[in-house]
Design an enzyme around this catalytic site. Structure first.
Site, PDB file in Angstrom:
ATOM      1  N   ASP A 127       5.508  44.206 105.329  1.00 32.45           N
ATOM      2  CA  ASP A 127       4.889  45.498 105.576  1.00 32.45           C
ATOM      3  C   ASP A 127       5.162  46.394 104.353  1.00 32.45           C
ATOM      4  OD1 ASP A 127       3.674  47.142 108.081  1.00 32.45           O
ATOM      5  OD2 ASP A 127       5.164  48.416 107.102  1.00 32.45           O
ATOM      6  N   ASP A 254      -0.852  38.001 112.852  1.00 34.74           N
ATOM      7  CA  ASP A 254      -0.857  39.387 112.386  1.00 34.74           C
ATOM      8  C   ASP A 254      -2.268  39.792 111.993  1.00 34.74           C
ATOM      9  OD1 ASP A 254      -0.329  41.901 111.480  1.00 34.74           O
ATOM     10  OD2 ASP A 254       0.699  41.266 109.651  1.00 34.74           O
ATOM     11  N   HIS A 284       3.079  40.703 113.786  1.00 33.67           N
ATOM     12  CA  HIS A 284       3.276  41.461 112.552  1.00 33.67           C
ATOM     13  C   HIS A 284       4.740  41.488 112.160  1.00 33.67           C
ATOM     14  CE1 HIS A 284       2.563  44.454 109.467  1.00 33.67           C
ATOM     15  NE2 HIS A 284       3.456  45.265 110.027  1.00 33.67           N
TER      16      HIS A 284
END
Length: 307
Positions: A127, A254, A284
């Site tokens: 991320d 994801d 995710h």
């Protein structure tokens, strides 16, 4: 810049995460306040060889890497996890406007390179940990022995973000009270238990502490004239010259970052010829759903590049 500091007692007794921070200081870019305290967590043996640098994203903190850290410790691999400014045990600028993409890159650079003096690194970025970490790799490739890109990318705004990401951004924008534990749970295939949700809520005693999580979705470049688009394009070009091992380790579940996996594999020369794993049954936040598996992937890469 007005800073908030989460009381230490919020972090006592967290299931599966007993690591105590090593504190470092970075600068207030406005120059008006004191230094910003950043929490880092060092595990494993000291000595020669690469150190794994673990960078989390939105809206988590280094607790996310607890299973990965356990695996690295078990294998005798040194590692450092960093709580981004505004997250975890690090100080929290109180205003959304205090946060910018460029500031977060500089804060991590200052913490890792200047304060900790780390070199010979293996980046693991997920991320925002990748959005920030890949910028550091592009700017200082000689400091990195290898990279693991995990559910991340380097957006420039030239292509639209996927609809699930826009739903997340709008939910954060509209939330009167930011339920961080619920947001993290929604990005996990297996969900989260009550104690795990509480650990993700721990950095934020009330909503005044949540400027960081509220800011981050607004900082992702979503249009070609975004303030950070040029910097990300430059970084993307630099990654096109990165020849050291670059492992793409994405989950299979994801919907936000999935399209970036083939783009990274095809663009970065260091990705050629590697066996890029897919972590099955993970969302995710693949560190929650497949943390031990991701840790084993990292251990394998460290042993490969250590020789």
């Amino acid at each position: 810049m007005r800073l908030l500091r989460t009381p230490d007692e919020r972090f006592t007794g967290l299931a599966g995460f007993g690591h105590e921070p090593t504190w470092v200081e970075v600068t207030d870019p406005d120059g008006g306040g004191g230094p910003i305290r950043v929490a880092t967590y060092r595990v494993g043996p000291a000595g020669p060889g690469p150190t794994v640098l673990l960078l989390h994203g939105e809206p988590t903190w280094s607790y996310l890497y607890r299973s990965v850290l356990d695996t690295l410790v078990g294998a005798g691999v040194p590692a450092v996890a960093v709580d981004l400014v505004g997250f975890g045990r690090s100080d929290k600028p109180a205003e959304v406007g205090d946060h910018s993409y460029a500031r977060h890159v500089e804060w991590v650079r200052e913490a890792v390179f200047d304060a900790l003096g780390l070199d010979d690194l293996v980046l693991v970025g997920q991320d925002w940990g990748g959005l920030i970490g890949l910028r550091l790799v592009a700017a200082s490739p000689g400091r990195f022995r290898a990279v693991v890109a995990a559910n991340t990318g380097l957006p420039t705004g030239d292509t639209d973000m996927p609809e699930p990401w826009w739903r997340f951004r709008h939910a954060v924008e509209r939330a009167e009270r930011l339920d961080v534990g619920r947001f993290v749970a929604s990005g996990c295939v297996r969900g989260l238990g009550a104690s795990e949700r509480a650990a993700y809520d721990a950095p934020f005693p009330d909503d005044s502490y949540t400027a960081g999580p509220r800011a981050m979705p607004l900082l992702v470049p979503t249009r070609p004239d975004d303030p950070e688009t040029a910097a990300n394009r430059t970084a993307w070009e630099a990654l096109g010259r990165f020849t050291r091992p670059f492992l793409v380790a994405f989950s299979d579940g994801d919907p936000i970052t999935g399209p970036m996996a083939p783009a990274l594999r095809e663009h970065v020369p260091g990705a050629a010829g590697l066996d890029h794993p897919v972590l099955h049954g993970a969302g995710h936040f693949l560190q929650e759903d497949a943390g031990s598996e991701l840790g084993s992937v990292v251990v394998g890469l460290v042993r490969q590049v250590a020789h």
